[in-house]
Write a protein that holds these residues in place. Structure first.
Motif, PDB file in Angstrom:
ATOM      1  N   GLY A   9       0.769  -1.236   0.000  1.00  0.00           N
ATOM      2  CA  GLY A   9       0.000   0.000   0.000  1.00  0.00           C
ATOM      3  C   GLY A   9       0.799   1.284   0.000  1.00  0.00           C
ATOM      4  N   GLY A  10       2.129   1.212   0.004  1.00  0.00           N
ATOM      5  CA  GLY A  10       2.919   2.437   0.105  1.00  0.00           C
ATOM      6  C   GLY A  10       3.545   2.905  -1.188  1.00  0.00           C
ATOM      7  N   ASP A  11       3.392   2.133  -2.261  1.00  0.00           N
ATOM      8  CA  ASP A  11       3.992   2.498  -3.542  1.00  0.00           C
ATOM      9  C   ASP A  11       2.895   2.817  -4.552  1.00  0.00           C
ATOM     10  N   ALA A  12       3.146   3.813  -5.378  1.00  0.00           N
ATOM     11  CA  ALA A  12       2.174   4.192  -6.409  1.00  0.00           C
ATOM     12  C   ALA A  12       2.351   3.280  -7.618  1.00  0.00           C
ATOM     13  N   VAL A  13       1.920   2.031  -7.470  1.00  0.00           N
ATOM     14  CA  VAL A  13       2.059   1.043  -8.538  1.00  0.00           C
ATOM     15  C   VAL A  13       0.713   0.364  -8.766  1.00  0.00           C
ATOM     16  N   PRO A  14       0.480  -0.190  -9.968  1.00  0.00           N
ATOM     17  CA  PRO A  14      -0.772  -0.911 -10.223  1.00  0.00           C
ATOM     18  C   PRO A  14      -0.877  -2.173  -9.370  1.00  0.00           C
ATOM     19  N   GLU A  15      -2.080  -2.678  -9.254  1.00  0.00           N
ATOM     20  CA  GLU A  15      -2.316  -3.885  -8.453  1.00  0.00           C
ATOM     21  C   GLU A  15      -1.553  -5.091  -8.982  1.00  0.00           C
ATOM     22  N   GLY A  16      -1.293  -5.122 -10.276  1.00  0.00           N
ATOM     23  CA  GLY A  16      -0.584  -6.254 -10.858  1.00  0.00           C
ATOM     24  C   GLY A  16       0.914  -6.065 -10.971  1.00  0.00           C
ATOM     25  N   PHE A  17       1.472  -5.048 -10.326  1.00  0.00           N
ATOM     26  CA  PHE A  17       2.906  -4.749 -10.431  1.00  0.00           C
ATOM     27  C   PHE A  17       3.724  -5.796  -9.688  1.00  0.00           C
ATOM     28  N   ILE A  18       4.742  -6.336 -10.370  1.00  0.00           N
ATOM     29  CA  ILE A  18       5.623  -7.352  -9.802  1.00  0.00           C
ATOM     30  C   ILE A  18       7.043  -6.802  -9.719  1.00  0.00           C
ATOM     31  N   ARG A  19       7.641  -6.913  -8.530  1.00  0.00           N
ATOM     32  CA  ARG A  19       9.080  -6.661  -8.397  1.00  0.00           C
ATOM     33  C   ARG A  19       9.751  -8.025  -8.271  1.00  0.00           C
ATOM     34  N   PHE A  20      10.601  -8.331  -9.227  1.00  0.00           N
ATOM     35  CA  PHE A  20      11.256  -9.639  -9.296  1.00  0.00           C
ATOM     36  C   PHE A  20      12.748  -9.451  -9.052  1.00  0.00           C
ATOM     37  N   SER A  21      13.238 -10.090  -7.997  1.00  0.00           N
ATOM     38  CA  SER A  21      14.663 -10.046  -7.672  1.00  0.00           C
ATOM     39  C   SER A  21      15.309 -11.349  -8.127  1.00  0.00           C
ATOM     40  N   VAL A  22      16.223 -11.253  -9.065  1.00  0.00           N
ATOM     41  CA  VAL A  22      16.843 -12.428  -9.672  1.00  0.00           C
ATOM     42  C   VAL A  22      17.981 -12.934  -8.795  1.00  0.00           C
ATOM     43  N   GLY A  23      17.965 -14.228  -8.520  1.00  0.00           N
ATOM     44  CA  GLY A  23      18.997 -14.841  -7.711  1.00  0.00           C
ATOM     45  C   GLY A  23      20.099 -15.465  -8.552  1.00  0.00           C
ATOM     46  N   ALA A  24      20.734 -16.477  -7.991  1.00  0.00           N
ATOM     47  CA  ALA A  24      21.883 -17.101  -8.640  1.00  0.00           C
ATOM     48  C   ALA A  24      21.547 -18.443  -9.274  1.00  0.00           C
ATOM     49  N   GLU A  25      20.254 -18.699  -9.482  1.00  0.00           N
ATOM     50  CA  GLU A  25      19.868 -19.943 -10.153  1.00  0.00           C
ATOM     51  C   GLU A  25      20.378 -19.954 -11.602  1.00  0.00           C
ATOM     52  N   ASP A  26      20.402 -21.123 -12.215  1.00  0.00           N
ATOM     53  CA  ASP A  26      20.773 -21.193 -13.629  1.00  0.00           C
ATOM     54  C   ASP A  26      19.767 -20.380 -14.448  1.00  0.00           C
ATOM     55  N   PRO A  27      20.253 -19.529 -15.343  1.00  0.00           N
ATOM     56  CA  PRO A  27      19.353 -18.636 -16.083  1.00  0.00           C
ATOM     57  C   PRO A  27      18.253 -19.371 -16.832  1.00  0.00           C
ATOM     58  N   GLU A  28      18.610 -20.459 -17.500  1.00  0.00           N
ATOM     59  CA  GLU A  28      17.609 -21.170 -18.293  1.00  0.00           C
ATOM     60  C   GLU A  28      16.519 -21.771 -17.409  1.00  0.00           C
ATOM     61  N   ASP A  29      16.892 -22.203 -16.203  1.00  0.00           N
ATOM     62  CA  ASP A  29      15.901 -22.758 -15.281  1.00  0.00           C
ATOM     63  C   ASP A  29      14.942 -21.670 -14.796  1.00  0.00           C
ATOM     64  N   LEU A  30      15.516 -20.543 -14.442  1.00  0.00           N
ATOM     65  CA  LEU A  30      14.685 -19.461 -13.902  1.00  0.00           C
ATOM     66  C   LEU A  30      13.754 -18.905 -14.968  1.00  0.00           C
ATOM     67  N   VAL A  31      14.270 -18.655 -16.158  1.00  0.00           N
ATOM     68  CA  VAL A  31      13.439 -18.122 -17.240  1.00  0.00           C
ATOM     69  C   VAL A  31      12.311 -19.096 -17.566  1.00  0.00           C
ATOM     70  N   ALA A  32      12.631 -20.377 -17.647  1.00  0.00           N
ATOM     71  CA  ALA A  32      11.595 -21.368 -17.945  1.00  0.00           C
ATOM     72  C   ALA A  32      10.517 -21.377 -16.868  1.00  0.00           C
ATOM     73  N   ASP A  33      10.921 -21.247 -15.616  1.00  0.00           N
ATOM     74  CA  ASP A  33       9.959 -21.243 -14.517  1.00  0.00           C
ATOM     75  C   ASP A  33       9.050 -20.023 -14.590  1.00  0.00           C
ATOM     76  N   VAL A  34       9.625 -18.856 -14.893  1.00  0.00           N
ATOM     77  CA  VAL A  34       8.826 -17.635 -14.971  1.00  0.00           C
ATOM     78  C   VAL A  34       7.839 -17.702 -16.143  1.00  0.00           C
ATOM     79  N   LEU A  35       8.300 -18.132 -17.306  1.00  0.00           N
ATOM     80  CA  LEU A  35       7.406 -18.206 -18.465  1.00  0.00           C
ATOM     81  C   LEU A  35       6.299 -19.238 -18.252  1.00  0.00           C
TER      82      LEU A  35
END
Length: 382
Positions: A340-366
């Motif tokens: 409730g403290g940020d002027a962002v839409p209800e569907g706004f996502i902040r995604f912090s990328v970790g150290a997982e294998d890129p192909e694994d993470l991208v596949a999971d997100v898609l």
């Protein structure tokens, strides 16, 4: 001899080697120290100083301003303790402070406290260097770049030069970038401030903040504020933070590269709008970020069609935890509007990328985007 970021991060703040002693001494747990005669030594009482803080403060100073003598760092119990220390130790009744209106949501709490002290607050967005228009008569300019969570970027040197010409001090929140992403002091800032909770320590298990500056008088005010309010880090937290610095370059490079890969993979997905990452060519912040940032950070933001879609997406993720904060080696994501403290839409996502294998993470997100779409996989396809 010049050294690289990885070498500097591994060696920063280590004491002179002593035979048969550890290279990084363990945490010193002490409320008081032996103190015969006059208190002229460096360590007297646990609220004032601690050897474990000293090693960490030197290390952070070496990262924020490599090769510079006289740079001072003061560590705190949290990022907000560091933020408060700069603002509340330098603003007086009747002063004017300029803040971003799109910065970290807890800045609103600091703004209320400043108002209670009769400090006037002006605000403007980060993008477009809009704070330039609010500098007349200001005592202090607070910059947050990239901004959290919107990822807008402003020109630090341009703002710092203008603020100094107007007689104002300049503080930069360097949390998202880390010292390996940008060095505010080199760009003209008086203070570089950050939550070490995030990317600096990078494991989601330490609360920490710090302030770094060149001017000893400014540093003394900040240090005195820490003493007065007692906002000190525990020795174990300080030691863990110092230990974690050794992998900062490895983490920053891996996470930043994967963040850009993820942003590129999300570009064009029919459910995704307002995609932001400073390293993404075509991003509104990319031109300015490319001039002043050395790494673009691990955070990607985007907006999904509505709150329900966003929550289904988060539920479907297997390689990212639904959690706040950012910068950890384990990916996290959240629907930022839930606070409730940020002027962002209800569907706004902040995604912090970790150290997982890129192909694994991208596949999971898609996959999660497709599963979250009304009607399942077909509705989310490109």
């Amino acid at each position: 001899m010049g050294i690289g970021d990885g070498t500097r991060a591994v060696r920063a703040g280590l004491p002179t080697p002593v035979a048969y002693e550890p290279t990084l001494p363990g945490p010193v747990f002490a409320a008081h120290f032996h103190l015969p005669g006059e208190p002229t030594g460096p360590y007297t009482y646990g609220r004032d100083s601690n050897p474990t803080w000293t090693h960490l403060e030197r290390a952070i100073g070496e990262l924020e301003a490599p090769g510079e003598e006289g740079v001072e760092t003061v560590v705190f119990a949290s990022g907000m303790a560091a933020v408060s220390a700069v603002l509340l130790s330098h603003a007086r009744s009747g002063d004017t402070v300029v803040l971003p209106d799109d910065g970290y949501q807890a800045l609103a709490l600091v703004r209320e406290q400043l108002a209670a002290y009769d400090v006037k607050v002006r605000t403007a967005p980060t993008a477009g260097d809009a704070q330039l228009g609010e500098l007349e008569g200001a005592r202090l300019l607070w910059i947050e770049t990239p901004s959290n969570p919107g990822l807008d970027v402003c020109d630090i040197r341009r703002l710092a030069d203008a603020a100094h010409a107007a007689g104002a001090l300049v503080a930069v929140d360097n949390t998202l970038a880390t010292p390996l992403g940008q060095r505010p002091l080199e760009l003209g800032a008086d203070f570089s401030v950050a939550s070490g909770t995030k990317g600096l320590t990078g494991h989601g298990d330490v609360l920490l903040g710090y302030v770094t500056c060149r001017d000893p008088e400014l540093a003394a005010r900040v240090r005195r504020w820490r003493k007065v309010v007692g906002a000190i880090p525990g020795p174990m937290e300080a030691w863990l933070a110092h230990r974690s610095l050794a992998t900062l370059q490895l983490r920053a490079d891996r996470q930043g590269a994967t963040a850009l890969t993820l942003a590129e993979a999300l570009r064009g997905h029919r459910a995704v709008s307002d995609l932001r990452h400073p390293g993404l060519p075509g991003d509104p912040s990319h031109a300015v970020a490319s001039r002043q940032m050395r790494r673009f950070g691990c955070v990607v933001s985007f907006t999904l069609p509505d709150r329900g879609y966003a929550e289904r997406f988060l539920d479907a993720l297997r390689l990212a935890d639904d959690a706040t904060s950012f910068g950890s080696v384990r990916s996290t994501a959240e629907r930022r509007g839930r606070w409730g403290g940020d002027a962002v839409p209800e569907g706004f996502i902040r995604f912090s990328v970790g150290a997982e294998d890129p192909e694994d993470l991208v596949a999971d997100v898609l996959r999660s985007l497709d599963e979250a779409a009304p009607g399942g996989h077909d509705a989310g396809a490109r």
